[in-house]
Structures are given as structure tokens and as C-alpha cells.
Design a protein around this motif. Structure first.
Motif, PDB file in Angstrom:
ATOM      1  N   VAL A 115       0.836  -1.205   0.000  1.00  0.00           N
ATOM      2  CA  VAL A 115       0.000   0.000   0.000  1.00  0.00           C
ATOM      3  C   VAL A 115       0.872   1.257   0.000  1.00  0.00           C
ATOM      4  N   PHE A 118       2.262   1.843  -3.385  1.00  0.00           N
ATOM      5  CA  PHE A 118       1.230   2.439  -4.254  1.00  0.00           C
ATOM      6  C   PHE A 118       1.045   3.923  -3.948  1.00  0.00           C
ATOM      7  N   ASP A 119       1.075   4.272  -2.670  1.00  0.00           N
ATOM      8  CA  ASP A 119       0.956   5.681  -2.273  1.00  0.00           C
ATOM      9  C   ASP A 119       2.080   6.519  -2.875  1.00  0.00           C
ATOM     10  N   PHE A 121       3.786   5.732  -5.552  1.00  0.00           N
ATOM     11  CA  PHE A 121       3.569   5.728  -7.009  1.00  0.00           C
ATOM     12  C   PHE A 121       2.600   6.835  -7.415  1.00  0.00           C
ATOM     13  N   LEU A 211       3.577  -6.639  -5.925  1.00  0.00           N
ATOM     14  CA  LEU A 211       2.923  -5.338  -6.057  1.00  0.00           C
ATOM     15  C   LEU A 211       3.816  -4.205  -5.551  1.00  0.00           C
ATOM     16  N   THR A 212       4.558  -4.465  -4.485  1.00  0.00           N
ATOM     17  CA  THR A 212       5.468  -3.445  -3.948  1.00  0.00           C
ATOM     18  C   THR A 212       6.579  -3.140  -4.941  1.00  0.00           C
ATOM     19  N   SER A 215       5.302  -1.177  -8.003  1.00  0.00           N
ATOM     20  CA  SER A 215       5.127   0.267  -7.765  1.00  0.00           C
ATOM     21  C   SER A 215       6.449   0.999  -7.889  1.00  0.00           C
TER      22      SER A 215
END
Length: 308
Positions: A115, A118-119, A121, A211-212, A215
Motif C-alpha cells: 500500500v 502504491f501511495d 507511485f 505489487l510493492t 510500484s
């Protein structure tokens, strides 16, 4: 919840069998634990008390600091006690509780790092839409979601493990209660438990890791092709590189532990990996993510000046 079992307590493995190293390791890990609690506690206090830090990035950093304190508290105090004790035992209920909270904190942190990636990114690659995408309600929902998923993931393992029958040896080949060494001691069929470890835990670990990294990969690509200022590029890359180090130190040992097959030779490697993401990474997080941040340093000075 607990099944009837002939084992009422488990014996934990010492970090080392060399007696002369026990006091040295006690002091070392005590220092690590104190620095972890003090550093992450300071971050948690600052990001909650200073209105200037009430932004999505610091909101997630506050969550990370809370997780890191809890994560280390699950196993390090018991490990410190065992350094000074000849009877390195933990009760059956204590063992299941330790397993639950270890996987609760570990899986929650893995997803929270995704998360946070993503923030960053959105902040760097979509700056004009950042406040719209990462609004307060979305941040709360994302944080609550990872905490809930982490809790029920851990509850699944603790319930399924507690229902097993342990009728043989009670010597755990680890310095804390983890799933894989416990399953090796269980009597009866453990295929479902191993399936959960390999598939559910493996999916969370590898999925959050992917996912990390994705990003930060997009951030690096964006910076190279869209940023024309060398100083801005250098500053952004420096920040991403430091964050990337924490991600690697946490995810790589975690993925290694929970996706490779269990064997007697791998257990020693699992213990080293567990020490890395359970002891070392929580100490590095406040140093790399926040304490090198000028805004947080100024907020710390304001808090200190108000308390004097």
C-alpha cells in the motif's frame, strides 16, 4: 478452539548452542528491541500529534511503526527470557498465540508495504490526482483492509494448527513458534495445513512483494523519462532507494521462508531469515523511512521543545 493433545508445552531452540555467546546475544537483542520500541514509538507519537504530518504517507508510516513494535514484541521478549533461562519452554496456548500474532503482524506489514509503495507511485507519477485518489477515506479503508486480512489469515493458521494432535517430541526446531516447525511435530494428517502455508501464505507473501516492487519499478521508469531536473531526480531516487532497501530486507527473507519446501537443512536458514525480518527490519524502518526525513525531524524538535 484447542484440540485435546498430550503436549502441554513446547521447548524452544536457542539461537545458538555456544554458551559464552548467550550474554552477548542477550545484550545485542535487548538493544535492538529497545531501539525498535523507542524509534517506532517516537514516530507513532509524532505522526499522530503533529497536524503537519496528517497526510497519507505519514498515516501509513504510523501504521508501520505500530506494526513493527508489535511484530518484535511477539517473539523478542521470549527470546530474551530464554537467553537467561535453562528451561526454554512455552505453553501450548502461548505457542499458538505467538504463532497467531506473528503471522498477523507479518502479513499485515507485507500488505502495508505494498500500500505504501502504491501511495508513493500515485504521489510521484500522478501528483495532480494524488489528493483525489489518496483521500482520507480511501487511506482509512486501505489500512483497515490490510489489518483485517492479516488478522483472519493468522486466525486461519492458529485455528488449524491448534486442532492438530502433538503426541511425540515437543522440541521445536526454532527460537519461536512458527507454523513449519510446529507442523513437523504434529501427528496425523497435516496436508491441509501445508496447503494453507504454501498457497495462502505464499500468495500473500509473493503477491504483496510483487505489487510493492511493481510500484517502485514504475516510479523509477517514470523518474528517468519524465524528470528533467537532475537534483529532483537524484532526491527522488535517493528516497526510493532507501524505501526499496527496507522492502528487500523484509520481503526477500519472508518469501524465502514460506515458499520453499521444509527440510532439516533449511530450518537454520529459516531462523536467520526470521531474525532479519523480525528483529533487524523493524529497527531500520524508522531510520530509513522517517528519521532521515526533514519534516519528521522538525516535528520531533517541536515535540521535544513543547515537553521542556
Amino acid at each position: 478452539m484447542l484440540n485435546r493433545t498430550s503436549v502441554t508445552e513446547f521447548l524452544l531452540l536457542p539461537v545458538t548452542d555456544i554458551q559464552v555467546l548467550q550474554p552477548v546475544l542477550f545484550v545485542l537483542f535487548l538493544a535492538i528491541y529497545i531501539v525498535n520500541v523507542a524509534g517506532n514509538g517516537a514516530i507513532l507519537m509524532v505522526v499522530t500529534s503533529d497536524p503537519r504530518l496528517h497526510s497519507p504517507m505519514y498515516f501509513f508510516l504510523g501504521n508501520l511503526a505500530c506494526i513493527d513494535i508489535c511484530f518484535s514484541t511477539v517473539s523478542l521478549p521470549k527470546m530474551l527470557e530464554n537467553f537467561l533461562s535453562t528451561h526454554k519452554a512455552i505453553s501450548f496456548l502461548g505457542c499458538i498465540s505467538q504463532l497467531h500474532f506473528f503471522h498477523f503482524m507479518g502479513s499485515t506489514e507485507a500488505m502495508l508495504l505494498a500500500v505504501m509503495g502504491f501511495d508513493r507511485f500515485v504521489a510521484i507519477c500522478k501528483p495532480l490526482h494524488y489528493t483525489l485518489i489518496m483521500n482520507h477515506q480511501v487511506c482509512i479503508q486501505m489500512a483497515v483492509t490490510v489489518w483485517i486480512i492479516g488478522f483472519f489469515h493468522a486466525l486461519l493458521h492458529s485455528v488449524m494448527t491448534s486442532r492438530l494432535n502433538f503426541c511425540g517430541s515437543n522440541q521445536i526446531n526454532h527460537f519461536f513458534c512458527d507454523i513449519k516447525p510446529l507442523l513437523k511435530l504434529a501427528c496425523g494428517n497435516t496436508e491441509l495445513n501445508w496447503w494453507l502455508v504454501n498457497n495462502v501464505t505464499g500468495t500473500i507473501a509473493t503477491g504483496a512483494c510483487f505489487l510493492t516492487f511493481l510500484s517502485y519499478f514504475y516510479i523509477i521508469i517514470y523518474l528517468f523519462f519524465k524528470t528533467h531536473s537532475c537534483s529532483m531526480l537524484r532526491k527522488a531516487l535517493s528516497t526510493c532507494a532507501s524505501h526499496f532497501v527496507v522492502v528487500v530486507l523484509f520481503h526477500v527473507p519472508g518469501v524465502f521462508v514460506y515458499i520453499h519446501p521444509a527440510s532439516s537443512s533449511s530450518m537454520d536458514q529459516d531462523q536467520i531469515s526470521a531474525l532479519m525480518f523480525n528483529g533487524v527490519t523493524p529497527v531500520l524502518n524508522p531510520l530509513i523511512y522517517t528519521l532521515r526525513n526533514k519534516e519528521v525531524k522538525r516535528a520531533l524538535r517541536r515535540v521535544i521543545s513543547r515537553s521542556q
